[in-house]
Design a protein around this motif. Structure first.
Motif, PDB file in Angstrom:
ATOM      1  N   GLN A 152      22.434  15.264  63.129  1.00 20.14           N
ATOM      2  CA  GLN A 152      23.403  14.399  63.800  1.00 20.14           C
ATOM      3  C   GLN A 152      22.843  13.923  65.150  1.00 20.14           C
ATOM      4  OE1 GLN A 152      27.343  16.052  63.903  1.00 20.14           O
ATOM      5  NE2 GLN A 152      28.109  14.524  65.356  1.00 20.14           N
ATOM      6  N   LEU A 153      22.212  14.840  65.892  1.00 20.42           N
ATOM      7  CA  LEU A 153      21.602  14.474  67.171  1.00 20.42           C
ATOM      8  C   LEU A 153      20.466  13.481  66.953  1.00 20.42           C
ATOM      9  CD1 LEU A 153      21.273  14.756  70.218  1.00 20.42           C
ATOM     10  CD2 LEU A 153      19.925  16.832  69.816  1.00 20.42           C
ATOM     11  N   THR A 154      19.674  13.686  65.921  1.00 18.00           N
ATOM     12  CA  THR A 154      18.571  12.762  65.612  1.00 18.00           C
ATOM     13  C   THR A 154      19.099  11.363  65.310  1.00 18.00           C
ATOM     14  OG1 THR A 154      17.192  14.559  64.752  1.00 18.00           O
ATOM     15  CG2 THR A 154      16.632  12.323  64.048  1.00 18.00           C
ATOM     16  N   THR A 155      20.188  11.294  64.545  1.00 15.62           N
ATOM     17  CA  THR A 155      20.797   9.997  64.234  1.00 15.62           C
ATOM     18  C   THR A 155      21.239   9.283  65.513  1.00 15.62           C
ATOM     19  OG1 THR A 155      21.574  10.772  62.077  1.00 15.62           O
ATOM     20  CG2 THR A 155      22.685   8.846  63.013  1.00 15.62           C
ATOM     21  N   PHE A 156      21.884  10.042  66.428  1.00 19.67           N
ATOM     22  CA  PHE A 156      22.333   9.442  67.687  1.00 19.67           C
ATOM     23  C   PHE A 156      21.141   8.942  68.498  1.00 19.67           C
ATOM     24  CE2 PHE A 156      23.289   9.704  72.217  1.00 19.67           C
ATOM     25  CZ  PHE A 156      24.460   8.953  72.298  1.00 19.67           C
ATOM     26  N   ARG A 157      20.084   9.743  68.577  1.00 16.62           N
ATOM     27  CA  ARG A 157      18.913   9.354  69.351  1.00 16.62           C
ATOM     28  C   ARG A 157      18.211   8.145  68.727  1.00 16.62           C
ATOM     29  NH1 ARG A 157      16.627  15.441  70.961  1.00 16.62           N
ATOM     30  NH2 ARG A 157      17.868  15.619  72.884  1.00 16.62           N
ATOM     31  N   ASN A 158      18.180   8.085  67.409  1.00 15.24           N
ATOM     32  CA  ASN A 158      17.587   6.917  66.747  1.00 15.24           C
ATOM     33  C   ASN A 158      18.381   5.651  67.081  1.00 15.24           C
ATOM     34  OD1 ASN A 158      15.559   8.407  65.593  1.00 15.24           O
ATOM     35  ND2 ASN A 158      16.618   8.678  63.632  1.00 15.24           N
ATOM     36  N   ALA A 188      25.958   2.893  78.104  1.00 13.37           N
ATOM     37  CA  ALA A 188      25.414   3.016  79.456  1.00 13.37           C
ATOM     38  C   ALA A 188      24.907   4.411  79.749  1.00 13.37           C
ATOM     39  CB  ALA A 188      26.481   2.624  80.477  1.00 13.37           C
ATOM     40  N   ASN A 189      25.444   5.404  79.052  1.00 19.03           N
ATOM     41  CA  ASN A 189      25.078   6.802  79.331  1.00 19.03           C
ATOM     42  C   ASN A 189      24.354   7.463  78.161  1.00 19.03           C
ATOM     43  OD1 ASN A 189      26.538   7.528  82.051  1.00 19.03           O
ATOM     44  ND2 ASN A 189      28.041   6.363  80.851  1.00 19.03           N
ATOM     45  N   ALA A 190      23.765   6.641  77.277  1.00 23.00           N
ATOM     46  CA  ALA A 190      23.172   7.180  76.052  1.00 23.00           C
ATOM     47  C   ALA A 190      22.128   8.252  76.322  1.00 23.00           C
ATOM     48  CB  ALA A 190      22.567   6.043  75.228  1.00 23.00           C
ATOM     49  N   ALA A 191      21.237   8.006  77.300  1.00 21.31           N
ATOM     50  CA  ALA A 191      20.180   8.978  77.570  1.00 21.31           C
ATOM     51  C   ALA A 191      20.748  10.281  78.104  1.00 21.31           C
ATOM     52  CB  ALA A 191      19.168   8.389  78.556  1.00 21.31           C
ATOM     53  N   LYS A 192      21.744  10.167  78.964  1.00 19.66           N
ATOM     54  CA  LYS A 192      22.360  11.374  79.520  1.00 19.66           C
ATOM     55  C   LYS A 192      23.093  12.166  78.441  1.00 19.66           C
ATOM     56  CE  LYS A 192      22.945   9.069  83.976  1.00 19.66           C
ATOM     57  NZ  LYS A 192      23.911   8.494  84.944  1.00 19.66           N
ATOM     58  N   ILE A 193      23.812  11.455  77.575  1.00 18.37           N
ATOM     59  CA  ILE A 193      24.520  12.130  76.490  1.00 18.37           C
ATOM     60  C   ILE A 193      23.520  12.839  75.578  1.00 18.37           C
ATOM     61  CG2 ILE A 193      25.923  11.752  74.426  1.00 18.37           C
ATOM     62  CD1 ILE A 193      27.228   9.390  75.949  1.00 18.37           C
ATOM     63  N   SER A 194      22.438  12.148  75.249  1.00 17.48           N
ATOM     64  CA  SER A 194      21.412  12.737  74.394  1.00 17.48           C
ATOM     65  C   SER A 194      20.840  14.010  75.005  1.00 17.48           C
ATOM     66  CB  SER A 194      20.287  11.721  74.161  1.00 17.48           C
ATOM     67  OG  SER A 194      19.176  12.327  73.558  1.00 17.48           O
ATOM     68  N   GLU A 195      20.563  13.944  76.295  1.00 17.24           N
ATOM     69  CA  GLU A 195      19.974  15.101  76.977  1.00 17.24           C
ATOM     70  C   GLU A 195      20.938  16.281  76.998  1.00 17.24           C
ATOM     71  OE1 GLU A 195      17.105  17.305  78.667  1.00 17.24           O
ATOM     72  OE2 GLU A 195      16.906  15.287  77.879  1.00 17.24           O
ATOM     73  N   ALA A 253      27.977  17.421  85.091  1.00 11.70           N
ATOM     74  CA  ALA A 253      28.375  16.334  84.195  1.00 11.70           C
ATOM     75  C   ALA A 253      27.209  15.366  84.051  1.00 11.70           C
ATOM     76  CB  ALA A 253      29.600  15.614  84.761  1.00 11.70           C
ATOM     77  N   PRO A 254      27.145  14.615  82.954  1.00  7.36           N
ATOM     78  CA  PRO A 254      26.023  13.697  82.744  1.00  7.36           C
ATOM     79  C   PRO A 254      25.820  12.717  83.887  1.00  7.36           C
ATOM     80  CG  PRO A 254      27.262  13.960  80.714  1.00  7.36           C
ATOM     81  CD  PRO A 254      28.041  14.665  81.776  1.00  7.36           C
ATOM     82  N   GLU A 255      26.909  12.230  84.493  1.00  6.70           N
ATOM     83  CA  GLU A 255      26.754  11.227  85.537  1.00  6.70           C
ATOM     84  C   GLU A 255      26.219  11.794  86.850  1.00  6.70           C
ATOM     85  OE1 GLU A 255      31.231  12.232  85.333  1.00  6.70           O
ATOM     86  OE2 GLU A 255      29.548  11.958  83.955  1.00  6.70           O
TER      87      GLU A 255
END
Length: 473
Positions: free
Chosen positions: A38-44, A11-18, A311-313
């Motif tokens: 590692q960040l690229t893998t998560f974003r993919n 649910a928070n993938a975009a926020k975590i990525s940012e 915080a991301p939220e």
């Protein structure tokens, strides 16, 4: 947000990525930053699974300071530079993938919806920070035009002189929507080719004068407030339509059809000068009360201050910043050149309408009584668009105030969170009719300036209370 929960991470993938990409997560002082692969893998993963909600609008502090000045202070060269910048971003409107076109940035404010998502930060504590970020994103777009790298948005002091003629010349006037604006159901709400609508400068000036109790008086009350709730006027501590938010809402209503309609307000270029002034007034209040830093600002925030957490939220979507990061405007190298001899005297004759007077103070009931007529428990979620709450006697309007909102408030998470509210009118007893009873009315703004009655029973069946205002001795 629970990082141990797969559903929460989805649910928070975009926020975590940012946050990971910007170095704010994990905490930078812990030395656990992610390597790029590692960040690229998560974003993919987030992109391929559809969990990456959207791309954020990234904001960065200026290399060179930005000093925003009044629209009346610009010389011919500065006006021409601003004109070039507006023309430059409007020329990009044909490309719907260009995130720095006028159409794309203006559309952030509500319509057109993208993937059934729109943004609305009004009537809550994050209203001022969100719009501060929005102004910076728009100014960044202007500065991306070749030759306009140092352009700054001017502000329109709504209480100042009449809007100058050049604001009624292209590209600041006559904008036509280059694409259809679609709503949440995919239908066309505004058709391509329609032109924005704005009142003439003299009419706007007169409207501001007529609304002095809702604009000038509320600005003065806000700037003289010692605490955040007194300045802001609507937030998690209580949904009272007061303070700078009430002044802002009524300001939208005096400008014409486009700016009065949250669906499309930002498509009128005057919107940007209008909102630059509200940001200026917030910065003036912060400066006058020594609240420029986050620590100082937090000292005047009562109750739930979760909106100030980094915080991301709490990100001010679609921007990659939090309210906490937008408190210190100086950190972004932005400042304002305020009008000379600007003065907002406090009303020292009466106790503040939203507070009780301290029992240790001396007080008296004035000869000419001022009454606070409070309208409580208004539910706005079924009211389609911006509307007015009125105190009426027969056919006469005794007092009124505007509320600025989208045509589909139930589609707005922030609106539903703050769906019920109350407002009040300060009136003198001698202005009230002695024989004709008073009543409350709600009227919805329609295109062309018409007002349409809205049944009170569909607005939560509001209640009314009246209090006598005491004079401070």
């Amino acid at each position: 947000m629970d990082l141990r929960s797969y559903d929460s991470v989805k649910a928070n993938a975009a926020k975590i990525s940012e946050w990971i990409g910007s170095g704010r997560m994990p905490p930078p002082d812990e030395g656990r930053s992610w390597p790029e692969d590692q960040l690229t893998t998560f974003r993919n993963w987030a992109t391929n699974t559809g969990y990456m909600e959207k791309a954020f609008v990234r904001l960065k502090p200026s290399v060179r300071p930005r000093v925003r000045r009044s629209i009346h202070a610009l010389d011919a060269d500065e006006i021409n530079l601003l004109k070039t910048a507006f023309e430059g971003i409007m020329a990009r409107d044909g490309d719907l993938d260009n995130t720095q076109s006028f159409f794309k940035v203006a559309g952030i404010h509500w319509l057109p919806t993208t993937d059934n998502e729109a943004y609305c930060r009004h009537h809550d504590d994050a209203y001022n920070p969100w719009h501060r970020a929005y102004l910076m994103a728009f100014e960044d777009a202007l500065r991306s035009v070749e030759g306009c790298e140092d352009v700054t948005l001017p502000y329109w002091d709504i209480l100042g002189d009449t809007i100058p003629d050049w604001v009624y010349d292209a590209p600041f006037y006559g904008y036509k929507y280059p694409h259809d604006l679609t709503g949440f159901d995919g239908s066309t709400v505004v058709a391509k080719g329609l032109e924005i609508s704005r009142f003439g400068a003299a009419a706007i000036k007169q409207n501001v004068t007529d609304e002095s109790d809702n604009i000038a008086d509320k600005i003065s009350e806000a700037l003289n407030a010692n605490e955040w709730r007194g300045f802001n006027g609507w937030g998690d501590w209580g949904n009272r339509h007061e303070g700078i938010i009430r002044a802002h809402d009524n300001g939208h209503g005096v400008c014409g059809d486009t700016i009065a309609d949250q669906n499309v307000a930002a498509f009128d270029p005057l919107f940007w000068f209008f909102h630059c002034n509200w940001d200026r007034l917030w910065w003036k209040w912060q400066s006058d009360h020594n609240l420029r830093s986050l620590i100082a600002f937090q000292s005047v925030v009562e109750g739930d201050a979760n909106w100030l957490k980094e915080a991301p939220e709490t990100l001010l979507s679609p921007f990659d910043v939090n309210s906490a990061e937008m408190i210190d405007l100086g950190a972004w190298k932005v400042d304002y050149e305020h009008p000379p001899a600007e003065n907002f005297p406090a009303d020292v004759l009466f106790a503040a309408s939203t507070e009780n007077m301290a029992a240790t103070s001396s007080f008296a009931v004035p000869t000419t009584e001022r009454l606070a007529v409070r309208v409580n428990d208004i539910n706005r979620l079924d009211i389609p668009g911006s509307f007015l709450v009125m105190l009426v006697s027969g056919e006469d309007v005794i007092a009124k105030t505007s509320v600025f909102q989208p045509s589909e408030p139930r589609a707005c998470a922030n609106c539903t969170k703050h769906g019920e509210f109350g407002t009040e009118f300060i009136v003198t007893r001698d202005k009230l009719p002695s024989e004709t009873p008073l009543r409350v009315a709600i009227k919805v703004r329609k295109p062309g300036g018409a007002l349409e009655d809205f049944p009170l029973e569909r607005a939560g069946n509001p209640t009314v209370s009246i209090s006598v205002m005491l004079s401070a001795q």
